[in-house]
Design a protein around this motif. Structure first.
Motif, PDB file in Angstrom:
ATOM      1  N   ILE A  84       0.852  -1.199   0.000  1.00  0.00           N
ATOM      2  CA  ILE A  84       0.000   0.000   0.000  1.00  0.00           C
ATOM      3  C   ILE A  84       0.881   1.240   0.000  1.00  0.00           C
ATOM      4  O   ILE A  84       0.654   2.189  -0.753  1.00  0.00           O
ATOM      5  CB  ILE A  84      -0.941   0.006   1.222  1.00  0.00           C
ATOM      6  N   TYR A  85       1.912   1.234   0.849  1.00  0.00           N
ATOM      7  CA  TYR A  85       2.857   2.365   0.903  1.00  0.00           C
ATOM      8  C   TYR A  85       3.518   2.588  -0.456  1.00  0.00           C
ATOM      9  O   TYR A  85       3.593   3.725  -0.941  1.00  0.00           O
ATOM     10  CB  TYR A  85       3.909   2.093   1.971  1.00  0.00           C
ATOM     11  N   LEU A  86       3.970   1.510  -1.086  1.00  0.00           N
ATOM     12  CA  LEU A  86       4.641   1.644  -2.386  1.00  0.00           C
ATOM     13  C   LEU A  86       3.692   2.201  -3.447  1.00  0.00           C
ATOM     14  O   LEU A  86       4.083   3.053  -4.249  1.00  0.00           O
ATOM     15  CB  LEU A  86       5.179   0.287  -2.835  1.00  0.00           C
ATOM     16  N   SER A  87       2.457   1.726  -3.446  1.00  0.00           N
ATOM     17  CA  SER A  87       1.494   2.170  -4.450  1.00  0.00           C
ATOM     18  C   SER A  87       1.124   3.641  -4.255  1.00  0.00           C
ATOM     19  O   SER A  87       1.045   4.400  -5.227  1.00  0.00           O
ATOM     20  CB  SER A  87       0.244   1.293  -4.380  1.00  0.00           C
ATOM     21  N   VAL A  88       0.889   4.037  -2.996  1.00  0.00           N
ATOM     22  CA  VAL A  88       0.544   5.438  -2.720  1.00  0.00           C
ATOM     23  C   VAL A  88       1.727   6.346  -3.034  1.00  0.00           C
ATOM     24  O   VAL A  88       1.570   7.432  -3.606  1.00  0.00           O
ATOM     25  CB  VAL A  88       0.107   5.610  -1.249  1.00  0.00           C
ATOM     26  N   LYS A  89       2.917   5.892  -2.702  1.00  0.00           N
ATOM     27  CA  LYS A  89       4.129   6.680  -2.999  1.00  0.00           C
ATOM     28  C   LYS A  89       4.274   6.884  -4.506  1.00  0.00           C
ATOM     29  O   LYS A  89       4.591   7.987  -4.966  1.00  0.00           O
ATOM     30  CB  LYS A  89       5.361   5.959  -2.450  1.00  0.00           C
ATOM     31  N   GLN A  90       4.014   5.828  -5.277  1.00  0.00           N
ATOM     32  CA  GLN A  90       4.095   5.950  -6.731  1.00  0.00           C
ATOM     33  C   GLN A  90       3.057   6.928  -7.252  1.00  0.00           C
ATOM     34  O   GLN A  90       3.361   7.791  -8.076  1.00  0.00           O
ATOM     35  CB  GLN A  90       3.899   4.592  -7.396  1.00  0.00           C
ATOM     36  N   TYR A  91       1.820   6.815  -6.762  1.00  0.00           N
ATOM     37  CA  TYR A  91       0.747   7.700  -7.221  1.00  0.00           C
ATOM     38  C   TYR A  91       1.075   9.157  -6.916  1.00  0.00           C
ATOM     39  O   TYR A  91       0.937  10.028  -7.780  1.00  0.00           O
ATOM     40  CB  TYR A  91      -0.575   7.312  -6.552  1.00  0.00           C
ATOM     41  N   LEU A 144      -2.146  -6.179  -5.705  1.00  0.00           N
ATOM     42  CA  LEU A 144      -2.192  -6.529  -4.279  1.00  0.00           C
ATOM     43  C   LEU A 144      -2.485  -5.300  -3.419  1.00  0.00           C
ATOM     44  O   LEU A 144      -3.216  -5.387  -2.422  1.00  0.00           O
ATOM     45  CB  LEU A 144      -0.862  -7.162  -3.858  1.00  0.00           C
ATOM     46  N   ALA A 145      -1.944  -4.143  -3.811  1.00  0.00           N
ATOM     47  CA  ALA A 145      -2.188  -2.915  -3.058  1.00  0.00           C
ATOM     48  C   ALA A 145      -3.659  -2.532  -3.121  1.00  0.00           C
ATOM     49  O   ALA A 145      -4.261  -2.138  -2.108  1.00  0.00           O
ATOM     50  CB  ALA A 145      -1.316  -1.786  -3.603  1.00  0.00           C
ATOM     51  N   ARG A 146      -4.274  -2.643  -4.299  1.00  0.00           N
ATOM     52  CA  ARG A 146      -5.697  -2.310  -4.424  1.00  0.00           C
ATOM     53  C   ARG A 146      -6.572  -3.292  -3.640  1.00  0.00           C
ATOM     54  O   ARG A 146      -7.541  -2.897  -2.982  1.00  0.00           O
ATOM     55  CB  ARG A 146      -6.110  -2.295  -5.901  1.00  0.00           C
ATOM     56  N   LYS A 147      -6.209  -4.572  -3.698  1.00  0.00           N
ATOM     57  CA  LYS A 147      -6.947  -5.563  -2.911  1.00  0.00           C
ATOM     58  C   LYS A 147      -6.837  -5.253  -1.419  1.00  0.00           C
ATOM     59  O   LYS A 147      -7.829  -5.348  -0.670  1.00  0.00           O
ATOM     60  CB  LYS A 147      -6.393  -6.965  -3.185  1.00  0.00           C
ATOM     61  N   SER A 148      -5.638  -4.881  -0.974  1.00  0.00           N
ATOM     62  CA  SER A 148      -5.421  -4.576   0.445  1.00  0.00           C
ATOM     63  C   SER A 148      -6.247  -3.369   0.873  1.00  0.00           C
ATOM     64  O   SER A 148      -6.848  -3.356   1.951  1.00  0.00           O
ATOM     65  CB  SER A 148      -3.932  -4.320   0.706  1.00  0.00           C
ATOM     66  N   ALA A 149      -6.285  -2.348   0.026  1.00  0.00           N
ATOM     67  CA  ALA A 149      -7.059  -1.142   0.341  1.00  0.00           C
ATOM     68  C   ALA A 149      -8.553  -1.464   0.417  1.00  0.00           C
ATOM     69  O   ALA A 149      -9.264  -0.993   1.322  1.00  0.00           O
ATOM     70  CB  ALA A 149      -6.802  -0.064  -0.704  1.00  0.00           C
ATOM     71  N   LEU A 150      -9.038  -2.290  -0.512  1.00  0.00           N
ATOM     72  CA  LEU A 150     -10.450  -2.677  -0.502  1.00  0.00           C
ATOM     73  C   LEU A 150     -10.776  -3.542   0.714  1.00  0.00           C
ATOM     74  O   LEU A 150     -11.870  -3.450   1.283  1.00  0.00           O
ATOM     75  CB  LEU A 150     -10.801  -3.414  -1.795  1.00  0.00           C
ATOM     76  N   SER A 151      -9.817  -4.362   1.130  1.00  0.00           N
ATOM     77  CA  SER A 151     -10.021  -5.184   2.326  1.00  0.00           C
ATOM     78  C   SER A 151     -10.168  -4.320   3.566  1.00  0.00           C
ATOM     79  O   SER A 151     -11.001  -4.595   4.440  1.00  0.00           O
ATOM     80  CB  SER A 151      -8.853  -6.164   2.512  1.00  0.00           C
ATOM     81  N   TYR A 152      -9.357  -3.271   3.644  1.00  0.00           N
ATOM     82  CA  TYR A 152      -9.471  -2.351   4.778  1.00  0.00           C
ATOM     83  C   TYR A 152     -10.866  -1.718   4.805  1.00  0.00           C
ATOM     84  O   TYR A 152     -11.485  -1.588   5.868  1.00  0.00           O
ATOM     85  CB  TYR A 152      -8.407  -1.267   4.689  1.00  0.00           C
ATOM     86  N   LYS A 153     -11.366  -1.308   3.644  1.00  0.00           N
ATOM     87  CA  LYS A 153     -12.691  -0.686   3.590  1.00  0.00           C
ATOM     88  C   LYS A 153     -13.780  -1.682   3.993  1.00  0.00           C
ATOM     89  O   LYS A 153     -14.761  -1.318   4.653  1.00  0.00           O
ATOM     90  CB  LYS A 153     -12.968  -0.139   2.182  1.00  0.00           C
ATOM     91  N   ALA A 154     -13.604  -2.940   3.589  1.00  0.00           N
ATOM     92  CA  ALA A 154     -14.583  -3.968   3.968  1.00  0.00           C
ATOM     93  C   ALA A 154     -14.556  -4.192   5.483  1.00  0.00           C
ATOM     94  O   ALA A 154     -15.606  -4.340   6.117  1.00  0.00           O
ATOM     95  CB  ALA A 154     -14.286  -5.264   3.225  1.00  0.00           C
ATOM     96  N   GLN A 155     -13.358  -4.205   6.064  1.00  0.00           N
ATOM     97  CA  GLN A 155     -13.230  -4.386   7.511  1.00  0.00           C
ATOM     98  C   GLN A 155     -13.856  -3.227   8.278  1.00  0.00           C
ATOM     99  O   GLN A 155     -14.376  -3.406   9.380  1.00  0.00           O
ATOM    100  CB  GLN A 155     -11.752  -4.520   7.896  1.00  0.00           C
ATOM    101  N   GLU A 156     -13.799  -2.034   7.679  1.00  0.00           N
ATOM    102  CA  GLU A 156     -14.338  -0.839   8.342  1.00  0.00           C
ATOM    103  C   GLU A 156     -15.831  -0.637   8.057  1.00  0.00           C
ATOM    104  O   GLU A 156     -16.414   0.351   8.512  1.00  0.00           O
ATOM    105  CB  GLU A 156     -13.572   0.399   7.850  1.00  0.00           C
TER     106      GLU A 156
END
Length: 209
Positions: free
Chosen positions: A33-40, A108-120
């Motif tokens: 997630i950190y790598l993807s956000v840093k790239q964006y 994997l970063a997008r899946k992880s971000a979506l998982s966080y939203k599902a958990q919340e």
């Protein structure tokens, strides 16, 4: 994870959707997630900051004082970085901040971000809809019906809908995106994801290739 499908009036339609566990149920990976956000964030930078160095300043090249015996540090012309109005030492130069990231990491970063939203419990599923005319008031009413008004909203549509986009464009805390274009930063930056039924199918096809 099963969610009820709502209509734009905020009422349950009686339909339910099951979120794909391979996307919304994985253990989030914080590093990707950190790598993807840093790239964006890096890719958004213009990289055109520029400061003049000594050789780029226009000014006299006359030596201001003698080399020794002046009682202070030696310096040459008026463009010296030691003097006010002189050049800057190691100033910024135009550069490209864009970086590369392999496809599996971004997925994997997008899946992880979506998982966080599902958990919340920050995902609202609505049936596919459109607006007859672009009207901000109509979109505001939809947000109120879905009880997401006042929150930072990311509305995910299966395809471009000009009327919906124009209706939400003037709302500061609302963004509309196509499902195929969602990215880690946009997902995490939103308080709640409003996802249409058709968008879930697109997300599944994009992230489970």
């Amino acid at each position: 994870m099963e969610l009820s499908v709502l209509n734009i009036k905020g009422q349950e339609t009686g339909k339910k959707v099951t979120l794909n566990e391979e996307i919304f149920g994985i253990e989030p990976n914080d590093h990707v997630i950190y790598l993807s956000v840093k790239q964006y964030m890096g890719n958004q930078r213009q990289g055109n900051a520029k400061a003049k160095e000594r050789s780029e300043h226009t000014g006299s090249t006359r030596k201001l004082g003698r080399q020794k015996g002046g009682g202070g540090a030696r310096h040459g012309d008026i463009n010296s970085p030691l003097l006010r109005g002189g050049g800057r030492v190691f100033g910024p130069r135009p550069r490209d901040y864009r970086t590369d990231l392999n496809k599996k990491t971004k997925v994997l970063a997008r899946k992880s971000a979506l998982s966080y939203k599902a958990q919340e419990d920050a995902i609202v599923v609505v049936e596919d809809f459109t607006l007859e005319t672009p009207k901000t008031k109509d979109f505001v009413n939809i947000a109120k019906n879905l009880k997401v008004d006042g929150k930072k909203i990311l509305l995910v549509l299966p395809a471009t809908d000009k009327n919906v986009y124009l209706s939400a464009r003037n709302l500061q805390r609302t963004e509309v995106m196509e499902a195929k274009n969602i990215n880690t930063y946009k997902i995490l930056n939103a308080d709640v994801l409003v996802v249409t039924e058709g968008s879930l199918k697109t997300i599944d096809s994009v992230l489970t290739k």
